[in-house]
Scaffold this motif. Structure first.
Motif, PDB file in Angstrom:
ATOM      1  N   SER A  48      19.588   9.137 -14.667  1.00  0.00           N
ATOM      2  CA  SER A  48      19.192  10.557 -14.587  1.00  0.00           C
ATOM      3  C   SER A  48      18.908  10.923 -13.135  1.00  0.00           C
ATOM      4  O   SER A  48      18.803  10.043 -12.268  1.00  0.00           O
ATOM      5  CB  SER A  48      17.922  10.805 -15.415  1.00  0.00           C
ATOM      6  N   GLY A  49      18.734  12.213 -12.908  1.00  0.00           N
ATOM      7  CA  GLY A  49      18.359  12.663 -11.567  1.00  0.00           C
ATOM      8  C   GLY A  49      16.960  12.198 -11.205  1.00  0.00           C
ATOM      9  O   GLY A  49      16.674  11.887 -10.043  1.00  0.00           O
ATOM     10  N   THR A  50      16.076  12.156 -12.197  1.00  0.00           N
ATOM     11  CA  THR A  50      14.709  11.673 -11.946  1.00  0.00           C
ATOM     12  C   THR A  50      14.759  10.213 -11.501  1.00  0.00           C
ATOM     13  O   THR A  50      14.112   9.827 -10.526  1.00  0.00           O
ATOM     14  CB  THR A  50      13.849  11.802 -13.233  1.00  0.00           C
TER      15      THR A  50
ATOM     16  N   THR B 269       9.642  23.442  -6.842  1.00  0.00           N
ATOM     17  CA  THR B 269      10.740  22.591  -7.316  1.00  0.00           C
ATOM     18  C   THR B 269      10.546  22.315  -8.797  1.00  0.00           C
ATOM     19  O   THR B 269       9.521  22.674  -9.377  1.00  0.00           O
ATOM     20  CB  THR B 269      10.809  21.276  -6.510  1.00  0.00           C
ATOM     21  N   ALA B 270      11.544  21.663  -9.385  1.00  0.00           N
ATOM     22  CA  ALA B 270      11.407  21.239 -10.779  1.00  0.00           C
ATOM     23  C   ALA B 270      10.393  20.095 -10.839  1.00  0.00           C
ATOM     24  O   ALA B 270      10.283  19.300  -9.892  1.00  0.00           O
ATOM     25  CB  ALA B 270      12.765  20.773 -11.298  1.00  0.00           C
TER      26      ALA B 270
ATOM     27  N   PRO C 151      10.389  17.168 -12.158  1.00  0.00           N
ATOM     28  CA  PRO C 151      10.804  15.778 -11.921  1.00  0.00           C
ATOM     29  C   PRO C 151      10.756  15.321 -10.463  1.00  0.00           C
ATOM     30  O   PRO C 151      10.565  14.127 -10.208  1.00  0.00           O
ATOM     31  CB  PRO C 151      12.245  15.731 -12.452  1.00  0.00           C
ATOM     32  N   THR C 152      10.912  16.239  -9.507  1.00  0.00           N
ATOM     33  CA  THR C 152      10.835  15.824  -8.100  1.00  0.00           C
ATOM     34  C   THR C 152       9.476  15.169  -7.847  1.00  0.00           C
ATOM     35  O   THR C 152       9.377  14.121  -7.199  1.00  0.00           O
ATOM     36  CB  THR C 152      10.960  17.059  -7.154  1.00  0.00           C
TER      37      THR C 152
ATOM     38  N   VAL D  14      14.352  19.325  -1.102  1.00  0.00           N
ATOM     39  CA  VAL D  14      14.980  19.790  -2.346  1.00  0.00           C
ATOM     40  C   VAL D  14      15.941  20.942  -2.039  1.00  0.00           C
ATOM     41  O   VAL D  14      15.551  21.948  -1.456  1.00  0.00           O
ATOM     42  CB  VAL D  14      13.909  20.275  -3.356  1.00  0.00           C
TER      43      VAL D  14
ATOM     44  N   ASP E  34      17.095  15.862  -2.605  1.00  0.00           N
ATOM     45  CA  ASP E  34      17.150  16.105  -4.045  1.00  0.00           C
ATOM     46  C   ASP E  34      18.307  17.083  -4.264  1.00  0.00           C
ATOM     47  O   ASP E  34      18.194  18.278  -4.019  1.00  0.00           O
ATOM     48  CB  ASP E  34      15.825  16.694  -4.536  1.00  0.00           C
TER      49      ASP E  34
ATOM     50  N   ALA F 198      19.930  17.601  -7.097  1.00  0.00           N
ATOM     51  CA  ALA F 198      20.136  17.914  -8.519  1.00  0.00           C
ATOM     52  C   ALA F 198      20.734  19.302  -8.729  1.00  0.00           C
ATOM     53  O   ALA F 198      21.532  19.500  -9.641  1.00  0.00           O
ATOM     54  CB  ALA F 198      18.816  17.787  -9.275  1.00  0.00           C
ATOM     55  N   GLN F 199      20.367  20.261  -7.885  1.00  0.00           N
ATOM     56  CA  GLN F 199      20.829  21.639  -8.106  1.00  0.00           C
ATOM     57  C   GLN F 199      21.888  22.084  -7.098  1.00  0.00           C
ATOM     58  O   GLN F 199      22.206  23.273  -7.042  1.00  0.00           O
ATOM     59  CB  GLN F 199      19.632  22.604  -8.038  1.00  0.00           C
TER      60      GLN F 199
ATOM     61  N   SER G  17      21.853  14.691 -10.097  1.00  0.00           N
ATOM     62  CA  SER G  17      21.602  14.743 -11.547  1.00  0.00           C
ATOM     63  C   SER G  17      22.847  15.248 -12.257  1.00  0.00           C
ATOM     64  O   SER G  17      23.491  16.195 -11.786  1.00  0.00           O
ATOM     65  CB  SER G  17      20.446  15.710 -11.838  1.00  0.00           C
TER      66      SER G  17
ATOM     67  N   TYR H 297      22.498  16.174 -15.494  1.00  0.00           N
ATOM     68  CA  TYR H 297      21.915  16.866 -16.656  1.00  0.00           C
ATOM     69  C   TYR H 297      22.931  17.935 -17.101  1.00  0.00           C
ATOM     70  O   TYR H 297      23.591  18.548 -16.252  1.00  0.00           O
ATOM     71  CB  TYR H 297      20.584  17.497 -16.216  1.00  0.00           C
TER      72      TYR H 297
ATOM     73  N   LYS I 243      23.778  21.129 -15.059  1.00  0.00           N
ATOM     74  CA  LYS I 243      23.953  21.059 -13.602  1.00  0.00           C
ATOM     75  C   LYS I 243      25.396  21.396 -13.200  1.00  0.00           C
ATOM     76  O   LYS I 243      26.264  21.562 -14.051  1.00  0.00           O
ATOM     77  CB  LYS I 243      23.581  19.652 -13.099  1.00  0.00           C
TER      78      LYS I 243
ATOM     79  N   TYR J 294      10.409  28.577 -10.883  1.00  0.00           N
ATOM     80  CA  TYR J 294       9.616  28.023 -11.966  1.00  0.00           C
ATOM     81  C   TYR J 294       8.324  28.824 -12.034  1.00  0.00           C
ATOM     82  O   TYR J 294       7.801  29.213 -10.984  1.00  0.00           O
ATOM     83  CB  TYR J 294       9.346  26.533 -11.714  1.00  0.00           C
TER      84      TYR J 294
HETATM   85  C1  LIG Z   1      15.431  19.921  -8.463  1.00  0.00           C
HETATM   86  C2  LIG Z   1      15.560  18.883  -9.536  1.00  0.00           C
HETATM   87  N1  LIG Z   1      15.259  17.603  -9.247  1.00  0.00           N
HETATM   88  C3  LIG Z   1      15.363  16.631 -10.157  1.00  0.00           C
HETATM   89  C4  LIG Z   1      15.800  16.887 -11.434  1.00  0.00           C
HETATM   90  C5  LIG Z   1      15.828  15.778 -12.443  1.00  0.00           C
HETATM   91  O1  LIG Z   1      17.083  15.558 -12.983  1.00  0.00           O
HETATM   92  P1  LIG Z   1      17.234  14.903 -14.463  1.00  0.00           P
HETATM   93  O2  LIG Z   1      16.900  15.976 -15.443  1.00  0.00           O
HETATM   94  O3  LIG Z   1      18.663  14.484 -14.497  1.00  0.00           O
HETATM   95  O4  LIG Z   1      16.304  13.760 -14.529  1.00  0.00           O
HETATM   96  C6  LIG Z   1      16.151  18.192 -11.787  1.00  0.00           C
HETATM   97  C7  LIG Z   1      16.653  18.507 -13.141  1.00  0.00           C
HETATM   98  O5  LIG Z   1      16.108  19.222 -13.897  1.00  0.00           O
HETATM   99  C8  LIG Z   1      16.016  19.230 -10.820  1.00  0.00           C
HETATM  100  O6  LIG Z   1      16.335  20.488 -11.111  1.00  0.00           O
END
Ligand SMILES: Cc1ncc(COP(=O)(O)O)c(C=O)c1O
Length: 372
Positions: A59-61, A85-86, A88-89, A131, A160, A162-163, A184, A186, A189, A317
């Motif tokens: 996963s991205g996390t 940020t989301a 998970p960061t 990010v 990061d 992911a986006q 990521s 996900y 994405k 967010y």
């Molecule tokens: C900015 C950011 N970082 C990290 C992640 C984590 O990715 P994942 O959902 O694949 O673990 C996401 C996903 O939602 C994200 O938007």
């Protein structure tokens, strides 16, 4: 007319025969984790990024956690990032036992303000996670200069991504500028799997070897563990095969979203709302179309107005990470811009399969809200 925020099923249907073939290939191979499909994805995506080495993971996390672990981050260390940020960061930083340290965002790009990083550095700082939010890229070059000026080249830069898969900064792909780039897959994405998936780009061979071990229990090879703190974060073959099928479509899908973003920007230009400023030198890979209204009251009214017209919107967010109950131990010196933006932002429908008619409906409904 109903306009979904992002109809992922509709996007995947445009290539369902490719996805079907990929799944059948894995089924027939009889090998389901860390096999030929994962190796192929790592090679193809490294070439696409014009990068050094890519390591698939769960996963991205996990891509962030693996990057932090490989940078030697552990309990008592500090990692600088943004609260805009989301979750998970920040969860990734906490998973290593380190303390998140937040700096504020740039009021124009809404991303890490590199000029604030120097003041947040301490002897415990081990990494900065920049990010690339919503598809726009944080100014990594400026961050490198700031760390250099502070004499802190020891601090690892982790992107990061992911986006922002497919974005570039001065022609270089997002994810290859820092020591690590965390991707990521996900489902929603820019390139989404049919489940979870992620990858770490490593800019050195030694980091790549270490991340490969860390993702597989810390094993150097089968039944030989040499690396402490190993986890199970392997990319399964089905997801790897699907992502490899999708990679050639990344630019086409990103181009369609760029075209839609241009239309939103042009058609809404005279209204009292703002768009994210693009970092100089960056060609974004838009993941979300985020607008900022004048205040939270106006946002609520517009969101309701759009909802009544069948248009789905979201907020990315609503609560910045420093105000989340989980992260009260994080350190910061006040984040006024982050807090102000969280009150004002709203995300409009955006996806490669959003039609011109659907977008026209969104634009018309926003214009009627402002009596235009
Ligand atoms: C900015 C950011 N970082 C990290 C992640 C984590 O990715 P994942 O959902 O694949 O673990 C996401 C996903 O939602 C994200 O938007």
């Amino acid at each position: 007319m109903n306009v979904p925020f992002f109809d992922i099923g509709r996007l995947n249907h445009t290539i369902d025969s490719k996805i079907h073939t990929a799944i059948m290939r894995v089924l027939e191979s009889g090998w389901y984790i860390l096999g030929n499909e994962c190796s192929k994805l790592e090679q193809v995506m490294t070439l696409q990024l014009k990068g050094k080495s890519l390591v698939g993971c769960n996963s991205g996390t996990d891509a962030l956690i693996l990057s932090l672990l490989a940078a030697g981050v552990s309990h008592g260390d500090e990692v600088i990032t943004v609260a805009n940020t989301a979750i998970p960061t920040v969860a990734a930083i906490c998973a290593t036992g380190a303390t998140p340290v937040f700096v504020d965002i740039d009021p124009t790009t809404w991303l890490l303000d590199s000029a604030l990083v120097a003041a947040a550095l301490t002897v415990r700082t081990k990494a900065v996670i920049a990010v690339h939010l919503f598809g726009n890229m944080a100014d990594i070059n400026k961050l490198v200069k700031e760390l250099h000026a502070a004499g802190r080249e020891d601090v690892a830069i982790i992107e990061d991504v992911a986006q922002a898969q497919g974005a570039t900064l001065n022609g270089l792909s997002s994810g290859i500028l820092g020591r690590f780039g965390a991707f990521s897959f996900y489902p929603s994405k820019n390139i989404g799997a049919l489940g979870d998936g992620g990858a770490v780009h490593c800019s050195s061979d030694s980091d790549s070897v270490l991340v490969r071990e860390l993702r597989n229990y810390g094993q150097k090879d089968r039944y030989h563990a040499e690396t402490k703190r190993g986890i199970n974060s392997r990319l399964d073959e089905v997801q790897a095969a699907i992502i490899t099928e999708k990679l050639p479509l990344l630019d086409t899908w990103n181009r369609r979203k760029a075209e839609l973003m241009e239309t939103y920007r042009r058609e809404l230009a005279n209204l009292p709302l703002t768009f994210q400023g693009i970092t100089p030198g960056c060609t974004p890979a838009w993941h979300l179309c985020v607008i900022a209204l004048e205040n939270s009251q106006q946002r609520e009214q517009l969101q309701q107005h759009l909802g009544q017209a069948g248009i789905q919107t979201l907020i990315h967010y609503p609560i910045p990470c420093h105000l989340q109950a989980a992260f009260t131990a994080a350190r910061h010196d006040g984040l006024p811009i982050t807090e102000k933006m969280a009150q004002r932002i709203m995300s409009l429908p955006l996806s490669p399969v959003l039609t011109d008619d659907e977008q026209r409906h969104v634009i018309n409904v926003i214009c009627t809200f402002y009596n235009r």
